[in-house]
Design a protein around this motif. Sequence first.
Motif, PDB file in Angstrom:
ATOM      1  N   LEU A 256       0.728  -1.261  -0.091  1.00 40.74           N
ATOM      2  CA  LEU A 256       0.220   0.018  -0.028  1.00 40.74           C
ATOM      3  C   LEU A 256       0.805   1.349   0.114  1.00 40.74           C
ATOM      4  O   LEU A 256       0.496   2.497  -0.673  1.00 40.74           O
ATOM      5  N   ALA A 257       2.272   1.093   0.348  1.00 42.70           N
ATOM      6  CA  ALA A 257       2.906   2.206   0.414  1.00 42.70           C
ATOM      7  C   ALA A 257       3.887   2.509  -0.581  1.00 42.70           C
ATOM      8  O   ALA A 257       4.966   3.252  -0.747  1.00 42.70           O
ATOM      9  N   SER A 258       3.439   1.700  -1.818  1.00 53.27           N
ATOM     10  CA  SER A 258       4.376   1.914  -3.065  1.00 53.27           C
ATOM     11  C   SER A 258       4.559   3.270  -3.611  1.00 53.27           C
ATOM     12  O   SER A 258       5.578   3.645  -4.035  1.00 53.27           O
ATOM     13  N   GLY A 259       3.827   4.017  -3.534  1.00 52.81           N
ATOM     14  CA  GLY A 259       3.743   5.341  -3.854  1.00 52.81           C
ATOM     15  C   GLY A 259       4.965   6.014  -3.342  1.00 52.81           C
ATOM     16  O   GLY A 259       5.667   7.049  -3.788  1.00 52.81           O
ATOM     17  N   VAL A 260       5.410   5.673  -1.904  1.00 50.31           N
ATOM     18  CA  VAL A 260       6.654   6.248  -1.328  1.00 50.31           C
ATOM     19  C   VAL A 260       7.885   6.052  -2.067  1.00 50.31           C
ATOM     20  O   VAL A 260       8.814   6.632  -2.329  1.00 50.31           O
ATOM     21  N   ASP A 261       7.928   4.483  -2.604  1.00 52.64           N
ATOM     22  CA  ASP A 261       8.809   4.194  -3.498  1.00 52.64           C
ATOM     23  C   ASP A 261       9.085   5.042  -4.745  1.00 52.64           C
ATOM     24  O   ASP A 261      10.082   5.325  -5.124  1.00 52.64           O
ATOM     25  N   MET A 262       7.837   5.216  -5.407  1.00 55.59           N
ATOM     26  CA  MET A 262       7.839   6.014  -6.625  1.00 55.59           C
ATOM     27  C   MET A 262       8.519   7.250  -6.207  1.00 55.59           C
ATOM     28  O   MET A 262       9.131   7.925  -7.062  1.00 55.59           O
ATOM     29  N   ASP A 263       7.897   7.915  -5.205  1.00 54.73           N
ATOM     30  CA  ASP A 263       8.326   9.160  -4.721  1.00 54.73           C
ATOM     31  C   ASP A 263       9.899   9.465  -4.806  1.00 54.73           C
ATOM     32  O   ASP A 263      10.362  10.232  -5.377  1.00 54.73           O
ATOM     33  N   ARG A 264      10.452   8.393  -4.174  1.00 59.57           N
ATOM     34  CA  ARG A 264      11.983   8.421  -3.820  1.00 59.57           C
ATOM     35  C   ARG A 264      12.577   8.203  -5.255  1.00 59.57           C
ATOM     36  O   ARG A 264      13.744   8.653  -5.608  1.00 59.57           O
ATOM     37  N   PRO A 397      -1.527  10.831  10.872  1.00 65.71           N
ATOM     38  CA  PRO A 397      -0.670   9.490  11.464  1.00 65.71           C
ATOM     39  C   PRO A 397       0.189   8.888  10.371  1.00 65.71           C
ATOM     40  O   PRO A 397      -0.095   8.739   9.245  1.00 65.71           O
ATOM     41  N   THR A 398       1.178   7.980  11.152  1.00 66.53           N
ATOM     42  CA  THR A 398       1.838   7.182  10.208  1.00 66.53           C
ATOM     43  C   THR A 398       1.975   5.717  10.797  1.00 66.53           C
ATOM     44  O   THR A 398       1.304   5.632  11.775  1.00 66.53           O
ATOM     45  N   TYR A 399       2.358   4.829  10.099  1.00 67.80           N
ATOM     46  CA  TYR A 399       2.442   3.547  10.339  1.00 67.80           C
ATOM     47  C   TYR A 399       3.862   2.973   9.925  1.00 67.80           C
ATOM     48  O   TYR A 399       4.533   3.454   8.987  1.00 67.80           O
ATOM     49  N   GLU A 400       4.184   1.763  10.389  1.00 66.74           N
ATOM     50  CA  GLU A 400       5.631   1.210  10.067  1.00 66.74           C
ATOM     51  C   GLU A 400       5.368   0.123   9.037  1.00 66.74           C
ATOM     52  O   GLU A 400       4.516  -0.644   9.187  1.00 66.74           O
ATOM     53  N   THR A 401       6.374   0.161   8.159  1.00 64.37           N
ATOM     54  CA  THR A 401       6.233  -0.746   6.952  1.00 64.37           C
ATOM     55  C   THR A 401       7.696  -1.564   7.021  1.00 64.37           C
ATOM     56  O   THR A 401       8.700  -1.046   7.365  1.00 64.37           O
ATOM     57  N   ALA A 402       7.532  -2.674   6.431  1.00 62.54           N
ATOM     58  CA  ALA A 402       8.858  -3.739   6.602  1.00 62.54           C
ATOM     59  C   ALA A 402       9.822  -3.108   5.707  1.00 62.54           C
ATOM     60  O   ALA A 402      11.016  -3.044   5.629  1.00 62.54           O
ATOM     61  N   GLU A 406       8.653   4.279   8.083  1.00 58.69           N
ATOM     62  CA  GLU A 406       7.480   4.813   8.790  1.00 58.69           C
ATOM     63  C   GLU A 406       6.978   5.862   7.701  1.00 58.69           C
ATOM     64  O   GLU A 406       7.674   6.452   6.846  1.00 58.69           O
ATOM     65  N   VAL A 407       5.632   5.378   7.233  1.00 57.15           N
ATOM     66  CA  VAL A 407       4.914   6.020   6.043  1.00 57.15           C
ATOM     67  C   VAL A 407       3.624   6.775   6.632  1.00 57.15           C
ATOM     68  O   VAL A 407       2.903   6.083   7.540  1.00 57.15           O
ATOM     69  N   PRO A 408       3.070   7.609   5.786  1.00 58.08           N
ATOM     70  CA  PRO A 408       1.820   8.282   6.300  1.00 58.08           C
ATOM     71  C   PRO A 408       0.686   7.503   6.224  1.00 58.08           C
ATOM     72  O   PRO A 408       0.640   6.624   5.002  1.00 58.08           O
ATOM     73  N   LEU A 409      -0.251   7.195   6.809  1.00 56.54           N
ATOM     74  CA  LEU A 409      -1.405   6.458   6.577  1.00 56.54           C
ATOM     75  C   LEU A 409      -2.041   7.126   5.325  1.00 56.54           C
ATOM     76  O   LEU A 409      -2.874   6.345   4.678  1.00 56.54           O
ATOM     77  N   VAL A 410      -2.118   8.167   5.077  1.00 52.36           N
ATOM     78  CA  VAL A 410      -2.883   8.959   4.071  1.00 52.36           C
ATOM     79  C   VAL A 410      -1.901   9.714   2.915  1.00 52.36           C
ATOM     80  O   VAL A 410      -0.750  10.338   3.493  1.00 52.36           O
ATOM     81  N   ASP A 411      -2.328   9.319   1.813  1.00 57.34           N
ATOM     82  CA  ASP A 411      -1.562  10.160   0.868  1.00 57.34           C
ATOM     83  C   ASP A 411      -2.556  10.784  -0.105  1.00 57.34           C
ATOM     84  O   ASP A 411      -3.548  10.368  -0.138  1.00 57.34           O
ATOM     85  N   ALA A 412      -2.016  11.992  -0.485  1.00 55.79           N
ATOM     86  CA  ALA A 412      -3.110  12.900  -1.460  1.00 55.79           C
ATOM     87  C   ALA A 412      -2.198  14.039  -2.135  1.00 55.79           C
ATOM     88  O   ALA A 412      -1.258  14.358  -1.993  1.00 55.79           O
ATOM     89  N   VAL A 413      -3.071  14.420  -3.086  1.00 53.42           N
ATOM     90  CA  VAL A 413      -2.646  15.538  -3.845  1.00 53.42           C
ATOM     91  C   VAL A 413      -4.143  16.210  -4.583  1.00 53.42           C
ATOM     92  O   VAL A 413      -4.915  15.702  -4.409  1.00 53.42           O
ATOM     93  N   ALA A 414      -3.827  17.632  -4.785  1.00 49.11           N
ATOM     94  CA  ALA A 414      -5.025  18.407  -5.352  1.00 49.11           C
ATOM     95  C   ALA A 414      -4.454  18.749  -6.479  1.00 49.11           C
ATOM     96  O   ALA A 414      -3.297  19.114  -6.812  1.00 49.11           O
ATOM     97  N   ASN A 429      -6.320   5.671   1.446  1.00 49.86           N
ATOM     98  CA  ASN A 429      -6.246   5.554   2.756  1.00 49.86           C
ATOM     99  C   ASN A 429      -5.558   4.145   2.720  1.00 49.86           C
ATOM    100  O   ASN A 429      -6.015   3.071   2.401  1.00 49.86           O
ATOM    101  N   ARG A 430      -4.036   4.187   3.426  1.00 48.35           N
ATOM    102  CA  ARG A 430      -3.399   3.080   3.152  1.00 48.35           C
ATOM    103  C   ARG A 430      -3.659   1.806   4.789  1.00 48.35           C
ATOM    104  O   ARG A 430      -3.173   0.782   4.650  1.00 48.35           O
ATOM    105  N   SER A 431      -4.630   2.462   5.520  1.00 48.11           N
ATOM    106  CA  SER A 431      -4.803   1.354   6.842  1.00 48.11           C
ATOM    107  C   SER A 431      -5.710   0.421   6.236  1.00 48.11           C
ATOM    108  O   SER A 431      -6.596   0.547   5.446  1.00 48.11           O
ATOM    109  N   THR A 432      -5.394  -0.883   6.677  1.00 48.47           N
ATOM    110  CA  THR A 432      -6.068  -2.103   6.227  1.00 48.47           C
ATOM    111  C   THR A 432      -7.347  -2.305   7.347  1.00 48.47           C
ATOM    112  O   THR A 432      -8.281  -3.137   7.043  1.00 48.47           O
TER     113      THR A 432
END
Length: 503
Positions: A256-264, A397-402, A406-414, A429-432
């Motif tokens: 669910l946090a794949s976008g973090v990798d794309m950002d980096r 808020p954030t959550y921990e990924t393997a 630590e990544v945000p529970l919500v990602d957004a853009v406008a 919303n990345r929360s399961t």
Amino acid sequence: MPSARMTIDPHFAIGRIRRRLFGGFVEHLGRHIYDGIYEPGHETADAEGFRQDVIELVRELGVSTIRYPGGNFVSGFRWEDSVGPREQRPRRLDLAWHSTETNEVGLHEFSSWLEKVGSDLMMAVNLGTRGTLEALDLLEYANVPGGTELSERRRANGREEPFAIEMWCLGNEMDGPWQLGHRSADDYGKIAAQTAKGMRQIDPDLKLVVCGSSGAQMPTFGEWERVVLGHTYDDVDYISCHAYYQEKDGDTGSFLASGVDMDRFIESVVATADHVGAVRGSSKRIDISFDEWNVWYIDRYEGVDKITGIGNWPVAPRILEDSYSVLDAVVFGGLMISLLKHADRVTSASLAQLVNVIAPIMTEPGGPAWRQTTFYPFSLTSRLAQGEALEVKLDVPTYETARYGEVPLVDAVATHDAANGTAAVFLVNRSTTESISVEVDVVSLGEVSVRETHVLTDADIHARNTLEDRERVAPAPSDTVALDGGVLRLTLPPVSWTAVALG
């Protein structure tokens, strides 16, 4: 219930959203062309053999520039095979996907299909098994009005006017050991620069894309970009990025946090390109063409779909036909958010691919065509994201990924279009397990109202659309959205993608 706050302000502009950001990719691979976009015997087929039900879905998807004909396929492609009378076109072995290419659909036919779906052609040239001369020949055939052997051949083949192809890819994934013609960054940089210079001698206004790494996980990543741009910086406009994501070992949180990798990934390539420019003392800016991206279960291909055997070269085999779930679509929507968040530098992107092959559209031979779950985030974002991308100030808020920490529970853009006074916000919303309440300060947009809302979610995150149940999953209006006193309030269900249009 966790909560998040964010602000939308037109002063926080990232950059103008180019239509090329919503591009696609069509490769001669599996059932993409044959039994996908082209099926002469189908009840919806037009006079040229193209399925009109697929044409309608591609139009609805809203793709702009479409990259063609590959992909790995292009590194063994002889463009001459794809033009001229069909009955004289040769059948060839496609080494990339261990298949037989009939060349029944080629440059002329595909260009006609693009006119039907309202998209532009982004052409890739073979710098794997061929080189500069063949690229120049293709450009002359395609774009020179007439008066030369190759341009007159095009006219004799039924195309009086040039194809006028503006955007060209200089090969594909040339750092990959799987690629025909794989070579070092230094060797590729030299042939790419030579080819770019020659193409600009024919038409200096072309938009040229040089190959970046085929993934951030490549051992040469970063250094490849530096060396290749060292050769080509003055001659190209874009460097490519490719990224695919899949859930591994049941690690849903990281997926669910794949976008973090794309950002980096994007930010690393931008930094490298700008470093090369700074060293050269250049004021020129290299943009990114993210011309392959998607959710792709590549392990399935390697373990199940891969075709082998010297006597086994099927035509249009069923390979790479991933069936996408709600979870996949939410990750996919998050990747689109990442692309928009970098709209200042990612000015072209190509969803890989469009029909049957890791695709938002599926078909059955002689049967229906239908939308996969990933169809909806693309079609809605393509339609609603206009004007400029805006940076949103998120408190969440954030959550921990393997995989990504630590990544945000919500990602957004406008996005905001000052010309027509509209705006849109896209959220995941990345929360399961938990819904998240969100407050959005939209005071800076002035007097706006909610025009439409869409939320993609399901109690079963593995639900998907199939031949047997083609409409199992679809977005629905959100019943939680309220706008009052310049504050937009909404609730994001667990594992969800949401779009809200304002105006």
